[in-house]
Write an enzyme that holds these catalytic residues in place. Sequence first.
Site, PDB file in Angstrom:
ATOM      1  N   ARG A 107      64.164 -27.673  39.170  1.00  0.00           N
ATOM      2  CA  ARG A 107      64.929 -26.409  39.651  1.00  0.00           C
ATOM      3  C   ARG A 107      66.669 -26.614  39.051  1.00  0.00           C
ATOM      4  O   ARG A 107      66.928 -27.760  39.487  1.00  0.00           O
ATOM      5  CB  ARG A 107      65.040 -26.105  40.948  1.00  0.00           C
ATOM      6  CG  ARG A 107      66.012 -25.186  41.576  1.00  0.00           C
ATOM      7  CD  ARG A 107      66.144 -24.626  42.878  1.00  0.00           C
ATOM      8  NE  ARG A 107      64.948 -23.722  42.970  1.00  0.00           N
ATOM      9  CZ  ARG A 107      64.624 -22.929  44.054  1.00  0.00           C
ATOM     10  NH1 ARG A 107      65.448 -23.053  45.103  1.00  0.00           N
ATOM     11  NH2 ARG A 107      63.503 -22.128  44.211  1.00  0.00           N
ATOM     12  N   HIS A 134      62.058 -17.158  37.508  1.00  0.00           N
ATOM     13  CA  HIS A 134      61.393 -17.951  38.711  1.00  0.00           C
ATOM     14  C   HIS A 134      59.839 -17.612  38.678  1.00  0.00           C
ATOM     15  O   HIS A 134      59.222 -17.067  39.512  1.00  0.00           O
ATOM     16  CB  HIS A 134      61.954 -17.410  39.837  1.00  0.00           C
ATOM     17  CG  HIS A 134      61.705 -18.189  41.004  1.00  0.00           C
ATOM     18  ND1 HIS A 134      61.290 -19.461  41.014  1.00  0.00           N
ATOM     19  CD2 HIS A 134      62.000 -18.112  42.379  1.00  0.00           C
ATOM     20  CE1 HIS A 134      60.941 -19.911  42.206  1.00  0.00           C
ATOM     21  NE2 HIS A 134      61.780 -19.087  43.082  1.00  0.00           N
ATOM     22  N   GLN A 137      57.282 -18.092  41.794  1.00  0.00           N
ATOM     23  CA  GLN A 137      57.466 -17.051  42.540  1.00  0.00           C
ATOM     24  C   GLN A 137      56.551 -16.021  42.473  1.00  0.00           C
ATOM     25  O   GLN A 137      55.743 -15.495  43.377  1.00  0.00           O
ATOM     26  CB  GLN A 137      58.959 -16.770  42.755  1.00  0.00           C
ATOM     27  CG  GLN A 137      59.243 -15.608  43.683  1.00  0.00           C
ATOM     28  CD  GLN A 137      58.951 -16.245  45.111  1.00  0.00           C
ATOM     29  OE1 GLN A 137      59.488 -17.182  45.512  1.00  0.00           O
ATOM     30  NE2 GLN A 137      58.037 -15.610  45.976  1.00  0.00           N
ATOM     31  N   ASP A 225      65.576  -8.709  46.620  1.00  0.00           N
ATOM     32  CA  ASP A 225      66.102 -10.045  46.686  1.00  0.00           C
ATOM     33  C   ASP A 225      67.228 -10.007  46.818  1.00  0.00           C
ATOM     34  O   ASP A 225      67.991  -8.875  46.814  1.00  0.00           O
ATOM     35  CB  ASP A 225      65.607 -10.716  45.215  1.00  0.00           C
ATOM     36  CG  ASP A 225      65.956 -12.143  45.025  1.00  0.00           C
ATOM     37  OD1 ASP A 225      66.190 -12.903  46.168  1.00  0.00           O
ATOM     38  OD2 ASP A 225      65.919 -12.679  44.014  1.00  0.00           O
ATOM     39  N   CYS A 266      61.199 -12.896  47.880  1.00  0.00           N
ATOM     40  CA  CYS A 266      61.028 -14.357  47.806  1.00  0.00           C
ATOM     41  C   CYS A 266      61.440 -14.947  48.697  1.00  0.00           C
ATOM     42  O   CYS A 266      61.020 -16.399  48.839  1.00  0.00           O
ATOM     43  CB  CYS A 266      61.387 -14.540  46.212  1.00  0.00           C
ATOM     44  SG  CYS A 266      63.238 -14.421  46.181  1.00  0.00           S
ATOM     45  N   ARG A 294      53.237 -19.470  47.962  1.00  0.00           N
ATOM     46  CA  ARG A 294      53.999 -20.636  46.940  1.00  0.00           C
ATOM     47  C   ARG A 294      53.163 -21.832  46.962  1.00  0.00           C
ATOM     48  O   ARG A 294      52.759 -22.379  45.775  1.00  0.00           O
ATOM     49  CB  ARG A 294      55.317 -20.854  47.513  1.00  0.00           C
ATOM     50  CG  ARG A 294      56.102 -19.667  47.342  1.00  0.00           C
ATOM     51  CD  ARG A 294      56.712 -19.284  45.907  1.00  0.00           C
ATOM     52  NE  ARG A 294      56.959 -20.344  45.210  1.00  0.00           N
ATOM     53  CZ  ARG A 294      58.383 -20.597  45.113  1.00  0.00           C
ATOM     54  NH1 ARG A 294      59.424 -20.089  45.781  1.00  0.00           N
ATOM     55  NH2 ARG A 294      58.722 -21.561  44.244  1.00  0.00           N
TER      56      ARG A 294
HETATM   57  N1   CP Z   1      61.888 -18.287  47.226  1.00  0.00           N
HETATM   58  C1   CP Z   1      62.190 -19.535  46.918  1.00  0.00           C
HETATM   59  O1   CP Z   1      62.000 -20.021  45.664  1.00  0.00           O
HETATM   60  O2   CP Z   1      62.802 -20.334  47.944  1.00  0.00           O
HETATM   61  P1   CP Z   1      63.577 -21.248  48.015  1.00  0.00           P
HETATM   62  O3   CP Z   1      65.042 -21.252  47.220  1.00  0.00           O
HETATM   63  O4   CP Z   1      63.937 -22.009  49.352  1.00  0.00           O
HETATM   64  O5   CP Z   1      62.795 -22.413  47.341  1.00  0.00           O
HETATM   65  N1  NVA Z   2      67.613 -14.819  42.865  1.00  0.00           N
HETATM   66  C1  NVA Z   2      67.679 -15.966  43.972  1.00  0.00           C
HETATM   67  C2  NVA Z   2      66.294 -16.439  44.062  1.00  0.00           C
HETATM   68  C3  NVA Z   2      66.150 -17.418  45.041  1.00  0.00           C
HETATM   69  C4  NVA Z   2      64.837 -18.294  45.413  1.00  0.00           C
HETATM   70  C5  NVA Z   2      68.397 -17.003  43.401  1.00  0.00           C
HETATM   71  O1  NVA Z   2      68.089 -17.385  42.252  1.00  0.00           O
HETATM   72  O2  NVA Z   2      69.150 -17.505  44.062  1.00  0.00           O
END
Ligand code: CP
Ligand code: NVA
Length: 308
Positions: A107, A134, A137, A225, A266, A294
């Site tokens: 990540r 992502h 997700q 989101d 998400c 997930r």
């Molecule tokens: N939805 C998601 O990726 O959550 P986190 O940021 O908690 O991993």
């Molecule tokens: N759009 C959000 C998703 C988090 C899982 C971000 O990137 O912060």
Amino acid sequence: MSHFLDIHKTDDAELRKIMEAAHAMKAARAGRPKGATDDDHPLAGRIVALVFEKPSTRTRVSFDVGVRQMGGQTLVLSGQDMQLGHGETIADTARVLSRYVDLIMLRTFREDTLLELAEHATVPVINGLTDRTHPCQIMADIMTFEEHRGPIAGKKVVWAGDGNNVCASFLHAAAPFGFELTISGPEQLDPEPEFVQGARAQGASVTFDRNLETAVAGADLIVADTWVSMHDAASTRERRHNLLRPYQVNEDLMALAKPETLFMHCLPAHREEEVTSAVMDGPHSVIFDEAENRLHAQKAILRWCLGV
Ligand code: CP
Ligand code: NVA
């Protein structure tokens, strides 16, 4: 060896195979304790590095638990604690990690970091979110939709709000999974044209409707989101909130949808901002099934990457 870097970079038939495996693996362990190992121990003898340069609850825990359920081991690493943030190149990090572990989940912020890691790693790399996409997700989201409503092909998905990284992966999934995507948000926060054009070039139906109230008519799924993503500068918060306030998903909006319309997010959500608690905890919401999935979707992705 296969990387899972993005939905549109993965063959359509392979995506479907991953999805079917996810459904089957979830069903196979129904009712068993979370820590029980899957009967076939597909990741026995494997060790997976989970590298985080941004915070995470779901991605961190679901990957860690998923690997353990499959009989493998994990190393959860913070980018800040590694040499990554201190001048060692991504390429060298990729080569080194590949000598220790069997798969790397990353990540990160810049997509280039992920791509460089994948280019130089000799083990599979999974995208656990970048500023741009992502994909894990959206695999979980499609799995969740199908669990509740059957095949997503031909269904209408409405994206409400910021055209961000999660929206981009919905765009990537529209053609391979055959759903219609309507994006409803302010023009200033539209997804990157490359993603929209790419989806349409693959045959996806992508439409824009600036009015969320008309957009949700006939929707099978409404997705929201956060208005400010982890990579967005704090200084943009007020502007984003002002632009996105008309796109809140609330009970009045859900009343314009069908009784069977699903709501997803998400998570993490900012209750009473992009979505109200009444919707999050209401009859349309499947947000916690989505979070659970997930785990199952990523277990299928891990197996596919490793060919086990
Ligand atoms: N939805 C998601 O990726 O959550 P986190 O940021 O908690 O991993
Ligand atoms: N759009 C959000 C998703 C988090 C899982 C971000 O990137 O912060």
